[in-house]
Design a protein around this motif. Structure first.
Motif, PDB file in Angstrom:
ATOM      1  N   LYS A 180      39.323  16.192 -34.613  1.00  0.00           N
ATOM      2  CA  LYS A 180      39.277  16.549 -36.034  1.00  0.00           C
ATOM      3  C   LYS A 180      38.079  15.899 -36.707  1.00  0.00           C
ATOM      4  N   ILE A 181      37.839  14.642 -36.384  1.00  0.00           N
ATOM      5  CA  ILE A 181      36.703  13.923 -36.979  1.00  0.00           C
ATOM      6  C   ILE A 181      35.392  14.585 -36.565  1.00  0.00           C
ATOM      7  N   LYS A 182      35.296  14.977 -35.302  1.00  0.00           N
ATOM      8  CA  LYS A 182      34.095  15.645 -34.810  1.00  0.00           C
ATOM      9  C   LYS A 182      33.849  16.937 -35.573  1.00  0.00           C
ATOM     10  N   GLU A 183      34.920  17.702 -35.818  1.00  0.00           N
ATOM     11  CA  GLU A 183      34.793  18.960 -36.559  1.00  0.00           C
ATOM     12  C   GLU A 183      34.385  18.708 -38.007  1.00  0.00           C
ATOM     13  N   LEU A 184      34.958  17.670 -38.604  1.00  0.00           N
ATOM     14  CA  LEU A 184      34.598  17.337 -39.986  1.00  0.00           C
ATOM     15  C   LEU A 184      33.132  16.938 -40.093  1.00  0.00           C
ATOM     16  N   LYS A 185      32.643  16.192 -39.110  1.00  0.00           N
ATOM     17  CA  LYS A 185      31.251  15.746 -39.129  1.00  0.00           C
ATOM     18  C   LYS A 185      30.282  16.923 -39.127  1.00  0.00           C
ATOM     19  N   SER A 186      30.680  17.993 -38.457  1.00  0.00           N
ATOM     20  CA  SER A 186      29.790  19.148 -38.346  1.00  0.00           C
ATOM     21  C   SER A 186      29.845  20.043 -39.581  1.00  0.00           C
ATOM     22  N   SER A 187      30.824  19.814 -40.468  1.00  0.00           N
ATOM     23  CA  SER A 187      31.006  20.735 -41.599  1.00  0.00           C
ATOM     24  C   SER A 187      30.823  20.087 -42.966  1.00  0.00           C
ATOM     25  N   ILE A 188      30.720  18.771 -43.017  1.00  0.00           N
ATOM     26  CA  ILE A 188      30.649  18.087 -44.307  1.00  0.00           C
ATOM     27  C   ILE A 188      29.317  17.369 -44.455  1.00  0.00           C
ATOM     28  N   SER A 189      28.685  17.547 -45.614  1.00  0.00           N
ATOM     29  CA  SER A 189      27.475  16.792 -45.927  1.00  0.00           C
ATOM     30  C   SER A 189      27.851  15.596 -46.772  1.00  0.00           C
ATOM     31  N   LEU A 190      27.299  14.457 -46.435  1.00  0.00           N
ATOM     32  CA  LEU A 190      27.692  13.214 -47.083  1.00  0.00           C
ATOM     33  C   LEU A 190      26.487  12.507 -47.686  1.00  0.00           C
ATOM     34  N   GLY A 191      26.735  11.711 -48.715  1.00  0.00           N
ATOM     35  CA  GLY A 191      25.670  10.886 -49.249  1.00  0.00           C
ATOM     36  C   GLY A 191      25.279   9.829 -48.243  1.00  0.00           C
ATOM     37  N   GLY A 192      23.999   9.452 -48.247  1.00  0.00           N
ATOM     38  CA  GLY A 192      23.562   8.402 -47.333  1.00  0.00           C
ATOM     39  C   GLY A 192      24.260   7.091 -47.624  1.00  0.00           C
ATOM     40  N   ILE A 193      24.366   6.256 -46.622  1.00  0.00           N
ATOM     41  CA  ILE A 193      25.012   4.958 -46.786  1.00  0.00           C
ATOM     42  C   ILE A 193      23.965   3.939 -47.207  1.00  0.00           C
ATOM     43  N   PHE A 194      24.142   3.396 -48.397  1.00  0.00           N
ATOM     44  CA  PHE A 194      23.209   2.403 -48.911  1.00  0.00           C
ATOM     45  C   PHE A 194      23.932   1.094 -49.183  1.00  0.00           C
ATOM     46  N   ALA A 195      23.189   0.014 -49.134  1.00  0.00           N
ATOM     47  CA  ALA A 195      23.744  -1.275 -49.537  1.00  0.00           C
ATOM     48  C   ALA A 195      24.120  -1.188 -51.011  1.00  0.00           C
TER      49      ALA A 195
END
Length: 309
Positions: free
Chosen positions: A195-210
């Motif tokens: 499920k996580i793998k599928e979500l990674k391919s379909s969701i755009s996320l904000g970059g991870i910043f400090a």
């Protein structure tokens, strides 16, 4: 070096390695138990994940205090429920037999606990409001971990998710994706890796910043990526150098800050942050102290230096 000395060094190395691995196991267990019980609720999937964890660490089953943990946890798993007394017993064992950090400093030990904590929260594939807020409280109470992976990344995610009173399903999926990157899901696990793998391919996320980083420019190494909003990249390079900083075109082992300009890039796709961001994340996973910061945070620092001068 004599043969005897070599044998002694090898024996010492083996003892050191075994003790350090065992200490790490106890730290992760400490976090795992707290993560599973953080919302005062435990379900069958979480109990099964505890059992998976026990099976993955049977090599320590005869050692004290691991044998005590296994005994208590097995009793819980057999009953398929955890009482208030069970939870108290487990947490007491974690606190009582917490490593004395002969081989680890407090930062390393607590980072290992954080990995276990996140693993515990993810073990049933559901991240509740209570779990999110309790994790945020833990993060706030352990600010000495600032600068270390994955503390900054988790703090940044939680700040974004908790800005509003309501946590949406999209935000829960975002946490599920990001948090899964901070734990080991290679072995037997109840965590839904597919499920996580599928979500990674379909969701755009904000970059991870400090989050709200402390920035020092003098004698620090900077690398810039992305399109900048406030300056051209050459202008930003000149400003960094004029304040005593060092600029390189690529992320290296010396890089202290990767500055990300997000003009024209409202979000970074999870699978394609960009080469420099991926390199910086990789170095952080390996223990590097590089911070990924937004151009706006560096701009604030530049403005404060201008006011001082």
């Amino acid at each position: 070096m004599s043969t005897k000395s070599k044998e002694y060094d090898l024996d010492y190395y083996r003892r050191f390695t075994r003790k350090s691995e065992y200490d790490k196991t106890i730290h992760v267990l400490d976090g795992l138990i707290h993560g599973i019980a953080i919302d005062n609720i435990i379900n069958e999937k979480e109990l099964t994940e505890l059992n998976n964890w026990i099976e993955a660490h049977t090599e320590y089953s005869h050692l004290h205090p691991f044998s005590d943990f296994i005994s208590v946890l097995n009793n819980v798993i057999i009953k398929k429920q955890i009482s208030g007394e069970d939870k108290k017993d487990i947490l007491w064992l974690c606190q009582s037999f917490k490593s004395k950090n002969y081989f680890f400093d407090i930062v390393t030990s607590d980072i290992q606990r954080l990995h276990g904590l996140v693993h515990g929260i993810l073990s049933d594939n559901i991240i509740t409001d209570e779990e999110t807020r309790k994790l945020d409280e833990w993060i706030e109470e352990n600010s000495h971990l600032s600068g270390f992976y994955p503390y900054d990344e988790i703090k940044s995610i939680l700040f974004s998710v908790l800005q509003n009173n309501e946590i949406t399903e999209d935000e829960r999926e975002i946490m599920l994706i990001y948090f899964s990157d901070f734990i080991d899901t290679a072995g037997k696990t109840e965590i839904d890796v597919q499920k996580i793998k599928e979500l990674k391919s379909s969701i755009s996320l904000g970059g991870i910043f400090a989050f709200d980083p402390e920035i020092t420019i003098r004698d620090k190494h900077f690398c810039v990526t992305g399109k900048c909003k406030y300056y051209t990249r050459d202008e930003l390079h000149k400003i960094i150098r004029s304040n005593g900083g060092i600029v390189s075109e690529d992320v290296t082992s010396k890089t202290d800050y990767l500055v990300v300009g997000t003009e024209g890039n409202k979000c970074w796709a999870f699978s394609c942050y960009g080469r420099k961001i991926e390199e910086a994340m990789s170095k952080r996973r390996e223990g590097g102290k590089i911070l990924i910061i937004q151009e706006a945070d560096l701009q604030d620092k530049i403005e404060s230096l201008s006011l001082e001068n």
